[in-house]
Design an enzyme around this catalytic site. Structure first.
Site, PDB file in Angstrom:
ATOM      1  N   ARG A   1      -3.056  21.509 -13.882  1.00  9.92           N
ATOM      2  CA  ARG A   1      -2.102  20.467 -14.294  1.00  9.92           C
ATOM      3  C   ARG A   1      -2.472  19.851 -15.640  1.00  9.92           C
ATOM      4  O   ARG A   1      -1.609  19.366 -16.374  1.00  9.92           O
ATOM      5  CB  ARG A   1      -1.988  19.385 -13.213  1.00  9.92           C
TER       6      ARG A   1
ATOM      7  N   ARG B   1       0.810  -1.242   0.000  1.00 12.55           N
ATOM      8  CA  ARG B   1       0.000   0.000   0.000  1.00 12.55           C
ATOM      9  C   ARG B   1       0.835   1.280   0.000  1.00 12.55           C
ATOM     10  O   ARG B   1       0.361   2.353   0.358  1.00 12.55           O
ATOM     11  CB  ARG B   1      -0.975   0.020   1.183  1.00 12.55           C
TER      12      ARG B   1
ATOM     13  N   GLU C   1      -4.291  16.951 -10.600  1.00 12.40           N
ATOM     14  CA  GLU C   1      -4.906  17.330 -11.880  1.00 12.40           C
ATOM     15  C   GLU C   1      -6.404  17.559 -11.803  1.00 12.40           C
ATOM     16  O   GLU C   1      -7.187  16.946 -12.518  1.00 12.40           O
ATOM     17  CB  GLU C   1      -4.576  16.280 -12.964  1.00 12.40           C
TER      18      GLU C   1
ATOM     19  N   HIS D   1      -1.254  15.807 -25.918  1.00 12.72           N
ATOM     20  CA  HIS D   1      -1.226  14.415 -25.463  1.00 12.72           C
ATOM     21  C   HIS D   1      -2.469  13.612 -25.857  1.00 12.72           C
ATOM     22  O   HIS D   1      -2.386  12.406 -26.026  1.00 12.72           O
ATOM     23  CB  HIS D   1      -1.022  14.347 -23.943  1.00 12.72           C
TER      24      HIS D   1
ATOM     25  N   HIS E   1      -1.514  10.381 -27.492  1.00 12.50           N
ATOM     26  CA  HIS E   1      -1.818   9.056 -26.934  1.00 12.50           C
ATOM     27  C   HIS E   1      -2.568   8.204 -27.957  1.00 12.50           C
ATOM     28  O   HIS E   1      -2.355   6.985 -28.041  1.00 12.50           O
ATOM     29  CB  HIS E   1      -2.643   9.189 -25.651  1.00 12.50           C
TER      30      HIS E   1
ATOM     31  N   LYS F   1       7.348  22.741 -14.515  1.00  9.79           N
ATOM     32  CA  LYS F   1       6.481  21.619 -14.117  1.00  9.79           C
ATOM     33  C   LYS F   1       6.240  21.649 -12.610  1.00  9.79           C
ATOM     34  O   LYS F   1       5.117  21.457 -12.146  1.00  9.79           O
ATOM     35  CB  LYS F   1       7.080  20.280 -14.543  1.00  9.79           C
TER      36      LYS F   1
ATOM     37  N   HIS G   1       6.848   8.320 -27.525  1.00  8.36           N
ATOM     38  CA  HIS G   1       5.893   9.204 -26.853  1.00  8.36           C
ATOM     39  C   HIS G   1       6.118  10.671 -27.263  1.00  8.36           C
ATOM     40  O   HIS G   1       5.175  11.377 -27.641  1.00  8.36           O
ATOM     41  CB  HIS G   1       6.034   9.039 -25.331  1.00  8.36           C
TER      42      HIS G   1
ATOM     43  N   LYS H   1       3.134  11.220 -11.276  1.00  9.26           N
ATOM     44  CA  LYS H   1       2.211  10.373 -12.048  1.00  9.26           C
ATOM     45  C   LYS H   1       2.912   9.055 -12.330  1.00  9.26           C
ATOM     46  O   LYS H   1       4.034   9.051 -12.861  1.00  9.26           O
ATOM     47  CB  LYS H   1       1.841  11.030 -13.372  1.00  9.26           C
TER      48      LYS H   1
ATOM     49  N   GLU I   1       8.735  17.549 -25.207  1.00 10.30           N
ATOM     50  CA  GLU I   1       8.136  17.957 -23.920  1.00 10.30           C
ATOM     51  C   GLU I   1       8.722  19.299 -23.462  1.00 10.30           C
ATOM     52  O   GLU I   1       8.069  20.064 -22.763  1.00 10.30           O
ATOM     53  CB  GLU I   1       8.356  16.877 -22.849  1.00 10.30           C
TER      54      GLU I   1
ATOM     55  N   ASN J   1      -0.836  18.398 -20.485  1.00 14.35           N
ATOM     56  CA  ASN J   1      -1.208  17.403 -21.499  1.00 14.35           C
ATOM     57  C   ASN J   1      -1.385  18.006 -22.888  1.00 14.35           C
ATOM     58  O   ASN J   1      -1.985  17.382 -23.765  1.00 14.35           O
ATOM     59  CB  ASN J   1      -2.509  16.702 -21.084  1.00 14.35           C
TER      60      ASN J   1
END
Ligand code: NAD
Ligand code: GLY
Length: 361
Positions: free
Chosen positions: A238, A118, A234, A245, A249, A224, A262, A140, A182, A242
């Site tokens: 935030r 956990r 997010e 993205h 994606h 960032k 990517h 992330k 990026e 993206n």
């Protein structure tokens, strides 16, 4: 060496940026609580840098996990390799995981750290430019699903991020350019002066001029860190990170993970977002021209792949994490340095923009 914090209250952590940092024990030791350390890397990076980390950490009980190399292995099945190693070594809750690799290793190690017993500690040692400017910062973590990119994961912040720019010497040119996508993103989202700096200094970055790389990495990470500090999980600003993205994606998943890098998919996605912003009347031809010129100067693609049909694009984008109430939201531009999130675009113009970018020269 440059040092600054990602400011998240009790979960704040430092980013260290400089050359030859891998051998600096004093930058790692304060962030390791117990005696057990598990270094996760992959079959490309481990032969290059694992021994160096092992010798820096010689006072700890160090186990290693070597993953196969590639985005196609960023899956739940391969995540199990990390859990197997942790359990076989009888790792307890005070184990520290160390991600030594690019964004794939970083995202998988972070997710393993988020879920093992956990939640245990981890440290990011990013070894690609992309991971140094983006994926190692902000917490992330996760893996891909055949139906969508990064669909299974958790927010879990590292204890520290150690960015050793010397490791970029072994990165190939295509990967370096993917990282620059990026970097360009930050200029477009919130830092117009940085975009101008990139227009002037792209050749230095491609030539791996150390001073230019450190400047671009620091400025990217500071941008960032500032955004993440405002909105860790997010729920607002935030999402701007993206930019490009949602389209990117779809390209990555649609072409098969690992076919397009990517960063390459994000670059083409940014060009589509710029074209849509122009068609909506929010930016003009000159701005789009500057974005395309800088993307080309970085040796990045500006067009999505011809093989990906509009229908498939739309199908893949419908599972985007920014979809809310069944409506797709996109990051679009009102200028360089002025990104915003919008559900208020014309879907017909979006499809026309994808088509136009695909057919442009
Ligand atoms: P990657 O991890 O696949 O690394 C690219 C390639 O470079 C790999 O073959 C790797 O083995 C090799 N490599 C790494 N370091 C090297 C070095 N120093 N010398 C030689 N080769 C080296 O890809 P990436 O571009 O680093 O990361 C992309 C991943 O990051 C994607 O899965 C993306 O979704 C994720 N990502 C996550 C976030 C986040 O916030 N968590 C942000 C951006 C991207
Ligand atoms: N790469 C997007 C983010 O970290 O939010």
């Amino acid at each position: 060496m440059k040092t600054f914090d990602v400011d998240l209250g009790a979960r704040s952590y430092p980013i260290f940026i400089g050359g030859q940092l891998l051998s600096q024990r004093q930058l790692l030791a304060p962030y390791i609580t117990g005696q057990q350390v598990v270094v996760v890397s992959n079959e490309t990076v481990a032969p290059l840098y694992l021994e160096r980390i092992q010798s820096t950490l010689s006072e700890y009980d160090v186990n290693t996990v070597i993953l196969p190399d590639g985005e196609q292995y960023k899956t739940l099945a391969y995540l199990n390799n990390i859990f197997d190693a942790l359990l076989e070594a009888r790792c307890t809750r005070d184990v520290t995981l160390i991600a030594l690799g690019g964004g794939v290793v970083g995202d998988m190690t972070g997710f393993a750290a988020a879920s093992y017993q956990r939640g245990v500690n981890f440290i990011q040692i990013p070894t690609t430019l992309l991971a140094q400017v983006d994926s190692s910062v902000g917490g992330k973590t996760g893996v891909n699903h055949p139906l969508g990119k990064n669909m299974i994961g958790a927010f879990h912040q590292p204890q520290s991020v150690l960015i050793d720019t010397s490791v970029l010497a072994t990165l190939d040119d295509r990967q370096l350019s993917a990282g620059i996508a990026e970097v360009i993103k930050y200029g477009l989202i919130c830092d117009e002066p940085f975009f101008g700096w990139l227009e002037k200094n792209m050749a230095r970055l491609l030539a791996r001029d150390e001073e230019a790389l450190i400047y671009a990495i620091e400025r990217s990470c500071r941008n960032k860190a500032e955004i993440v500090a405002q909105d860790e999980k997010e729920s607002g600003v935030r999402a701007l990170l993206n930019l490009g993205h949602t389209f990117g994606h779809a390209i990555e998943a649609g072409m098969g993970y690992g076919t397009w890098l990517h960063g390459e998919a994000v670059a083409a996605g940014i060009c589509i977002a710029a074209e849509l912003s122009r068609r909506q009347g929010w930016i003009d031809n000159e701005v789009v021209g500057r974005i395309i010129a800088l993307t080309k100067a970085a040796n990045l693609p500006t067009q999505p792949p011809a093989e990906l049909s509009l229908a498939r694009f739309n199908e893949l984008m419908s599972v985007d994490k920014k979809v809310k109430g069944g409506k797709l939201r996109l990051i679009l531009l009102k200028g360089i340095g002025e990104a915003f999130i919008s559900a208020d675009f014309d879907p017909a113009l979006m499809n026309a923009s994808i088509k136009a970018c695909r057919e442009s020269q």
